[in-house]
Enzyme design. Structure first.
Site, PDB file in Angstrom:
ATOM      1  N   ASP A 134     124.968 -72.861 -35.059  1.00  0.00           N
ATOM      2  CA  ASP A 134     125.134 -73.882 -36.091  1.00  0.00           C
ATOM      3  C   ASP A 134     126.588 -74.308 -36.108  1.00  0.00           C
ATOM      4  OD1 ASP A 134     126.603 -73.027 -38.959  1.00  0.00           O
ATOM      5  OD2 ASP A 134     126.101 -71.358 -37.647  1.00  0.00           O
ATOM      6  N   ASP A 179     123.376 -69.208 -45.084  1.00  0.00           N
ATOM      7  CA  ASP A 179     124.591 -68.410 -44.934  1.00  0.00           C
ATOM      8  C   ASP A 179     124.839 -67.705 -46.267  1.00  0.00           C
ATOM      9  OD1 ASP A 179     126.982 -67.315 -44.211  1.00  0.00           O
ATOM     10  OD2 ASP A 179     128.018 -69.208 -43.868  1.00  0.00           O
ATOM     11  N   SER A 180     125.453 -66.527 -46.215  1.00  0.00           N
ATOM     12  CA  SER A 180     125.638 -65.721 -47.429  1.00  0.00           C
ATOM     13  C   SER A 180     126.785 -66.206 -48.292  1.00  0.00           C
ATOM     14  CB  SER A 180     125.909 -64.268 -47.039  1.00  0.00           C
ATOM     15  OG  SER A 180     127.176 -64.157 -46.406  1.00  0.00           O
ATOM     16  N   ASP A 207     129.231 -60.509 -45.805  1.00  0.00           N
ATOM     17  CA  ASP A 207     130.222 -59.855 -44.959  1.00  0.00           C
ATOM     18  C   ASP A 207     131.610 -60.377 -45.286  1.00  0.00           C
ATOM     19  OD1 ASP A 207     129.723 -62.442 -43.959  1.00  0.00           O
ATOM     20  OD2 ASP A 207     130.444 -61.894 -41.975  1.00  0.00           O
ATOM     21  N   CYS A 237     116.173 -91.385 -28.577  1.00  0.00           N
ATOM     22  CA  CYS A 237     116.423 -91.463 -30.016  1.00  0.00           C
ATOM     23  C   CYS A 237     116.536 -92.938 -30.365  1.00  0.00           C
ATOM     24  CB  CYS A 237     117.713 -90.717 -30.379  1.00  0.00           C
ATOM     25  SG  CYS A 237     118.280 -90.953 -32.073  1.00  0.00           S
TER      26      CYS A 237
END
Length: 379
Positions: A274, A95-96, A149, A314
């Site tokens: 996510d 992520d930015s 952004d 699992c």
């Protein structure tokens, strides 16, 4: 090395759900996919070995803002990038930092140049410009880099949302220019995904999709949702964006969400997701299971010696009982955080893999409609 590619295998005949394969230099990603969040180069409460053996995600996330502040890019570059630093040989997306800057509303200032903010660690002052963020993401070396952004609040007035969208587009131009003029650092190809903005306004979202699509990126993201808007509005905007983004590129809905959010958005044509919810909720004793939602703190589980979730393949979910996990939480044992996080992440990955199976089989819509009420059940 090759840029990211996307092969669309099929679309569900009764919805817009898609099954595809994303190929990166670090491996393939079967879509739809959920990406565990590893904010600082670690998925909370899990080792990389546990992540691979118990959850088996095709891709995980790192965060530019947090990794920039600590350990810092000098250390990151000395290590050879995030893959080598955390010893992870599968794809990574970064992520930015735009959302983190959005969340620092009291300490940030947005200008045309970028965003000035104060570190949540020591109060030091920093500037994130589109160029600086691209340089940081190059240093991190993730397979997928997000453009910088502005993420406007859900209830933004139209004028604010319009100005914010236009600023995001101007920043995207600068991101593309910087990205195109700087090389990959670590011998694998990085890819830049633009982000659609426009708040809840249909005309702005359509315009943003068209602008983002014009950049010809290898994938595209939908931002600014799951920030406080009602669920029906989220679905409405996601559907609109999917209708206007390229069909031959993966679509990533950022920060979403609950298991039923994920299934509903898969039905609208989203490929990638996510969210911190599985690990964050798990650390607070909320379990997502194949039979519904469990608050493991409740006394009703005190003598329930059945497996946590025998619907999952699992080991952790089948090895420990509900009663034992409740005991660990009540005793404030660290092991409780790991067990609950493994359960929730394994469940999320199971969910998107089941969705893919049903898309390929052609019966996703009916399966989804049956599953959503089950997922919402409070046990």
């Amino acid at each position: 090395m090759a840029a990211l590619s996307f092969l669309l295998h099929t679309t569900d005949p009764h919805s817009a759900a898609r099954a595809g394969t994303i190929t990166t230099d670090h491996g393939q990603i079967q879509t739809p996919i959920f990406m565990p969040v590893g904010t600082v180069g670690s998925v909370k409460a899990l080792s990389q070995q546990q992540l691979k053996s118990e959850v088996d995600p095709h891709i995980i996330l790192g965060n530019t803002y947090h990794l920039y502040l600590r350990p810092g890019m000098d250390t990151m570059e000395a290590a050879g990038g995030l893959h080598r630093f955390m010893n992870w040989d599968r794809p990574i997306l970064t992520d930015s930092g735009g959302y983190q800057v959005f969340s620092l509303a009291g300490t940030r200032k947005i200008t045309e140049e970028g965003v000035t903010f104060r570190s949540h660690i020591d109060g030091s002052k920093h500037l994130f410009s589109p160029e600086r963020v691209m340089d940081i993401e190059r240093s991190i070396g993730a397979d997928i880099m997000m453009a910088f952004d502005e993420c406007p609040p859900a209830q933004s007035e139209y004028k604010y949302a319009l100005n914010s969208m236009n600023l995001t587009h101007r920043w995207l131009d600068r991101c593309v220019e910087r990205f195109s003029s700087t090389p990959d650092k670590y011998g694998h190809t990085q890819n830049l995904f633009p982000i659609v903005q426009g708040a809840v306004y249909h005309d702005l979202r359509k315009a943003s999709c068209e602008y983002i699509a014009s950049k010809g990126a290898t994938g595209n993201a939908i931002g600014g949702l799951s920030v406080g808007e009602p669920e029906p509005v989220m679905y409405e905007i996601a559907a609109l964006c999917c209708a206007h983004l390229p069909k031959d590129k993966p679509r990533y809905l950022m920060g979403v969400g609950t298991p039923w959010n994920i299934l509903e958005n898969i039905a609208l044509g989203v490929d990638m997701f996510d969210c911190v919810m599985p690990t964050r909720n798990g650390r607070n004793a909320m379990l997502f299971t194949t039979k519904g939602v469990i608050n493991i703190d409740n006394k009703k589980w005190e003598r329930d010696f059945s497996p946590i979730d025998d619907g999952l393949d699992c080991e952790t979910s089948n090895y420990y009982s509900k009663a034992y996990l409740r005991h660990l939480f009540k005793s404030k044992e660290y092991l409780s955080l790991t067990i609950a996080s493994v359960q929730n992440l394994a469940f999320y990955l199971w969910l998107v893999r089941e969705a893919r199976k049903h898309i390929l089989a052609g019966d996703f819509k009916s399966w989804k409609d049956e599953m959503v009420p089950v997922l919402k059940t409070r046990l």
